[in-house]
Design an enzyme around this catalytic site. Structure first.
Site, PDB file in Angstrom:
ATOM      1  N   HIS A 151      35.557  42.913  36.462  1.00 52.46           N
ATOM      2  CA  HIS A 151      34.870  41.619  36.548  1.00 52.46           C
ATOM      3  C   HIS A 151      35.869  40.496  36.728  1.00 52.46           C
ATOM      4  CE1 HIS A 151      35.673  42.413  32.268  1.00 52.46           C
ATOM      5  NE2 HIS A 151      35.692  41.109  32.057  1.00 52.46           N
TER       6      HIS A 151
ATOM      7  N   HIS B 271      36.433  36.400  36.120  1.00 50.41           N
ATOM      8  CA  HIS B 271      35.972  35.233  35.361  1.00 50.41           C
ATOM      9  C   HIS B 271      36.119  33.989  36.233  1.00 50.41           C
ATOM     10  CE1 HIS B 271      36.187  37.171  31.290  1.00 50.41           C
ATOM     11  NE2 HIS B 271      37.077  37.935  31.899  1.00 50.41           N
TER      12      HIS B 271
END
Ligand SMILES: [Zn+2]
Length: 136
Positions: free
Chosen positions: A102, A104
């Site tokens: 992922h 951010h």
């Protein structure tokens, strides 16, 4: 190492857990981090399970960064932060907590910004603000 069955992001993608969704297409989901560093802190997550930068397909990673830019532009329009950090951690030693790749995208007002604890209502409102300002 977590398998996809135990993975919290895979469960969100499968609709088994709720999320504050900001953007979705065939390959990725962007949602608010529920433990944000800044107001509007968003995660861009591939729908397929890849553990980290060493594991993920290159084209998919590039798409995630394309979406991260769209999210950053939407955050700027919606929230007008002083700065926007984009970060991606690989391995526990690097600060990775969820072992599903992922990125951010973090609106920031200062370098030493601390975590805060928004209410569900605040998260709902911020997700909607970013979503409305996201141009694809
Ligand atoms: Zn996963």
């Amino acid at each position: 190492m977590q398998g996809p069955q135990a993975c919290v992001f895979c469960r969100v993608v499968a609709g088994e857990l709720p999320s504050y969704k900001v953007y979705e297409d065939d390959w990725v989901l962007a949602m608010l981090d529920i433990r944000p560093v800044g107001r509007g802190h968003t995660l861009v997550v591939p729908k397929q399970h890849f553990e980290d930068v060493l594991d993920i397909e290159e084209d998919l990673m590039l798409h995630i960064y394309r979406v991260a830019k769209k999210v950053a532009e939407a955050q700027k329009r919606a929230l007008n932060p002083a700065g926007i950090g984009i970060a991606q951690n690989n391995g526990a030693a690097a600060g990775q907590i969820i072992f599903h790749f992922h990125a951010h995208v973090i609106p920031k007002e200062s370098v030493n910004q601390n975590r805060y604890e928004p209410s569900p209502e605040e998260l709902t409102e911020v997700a909607e603000l970013i979503r409305k300002n996201l141009v694809t």
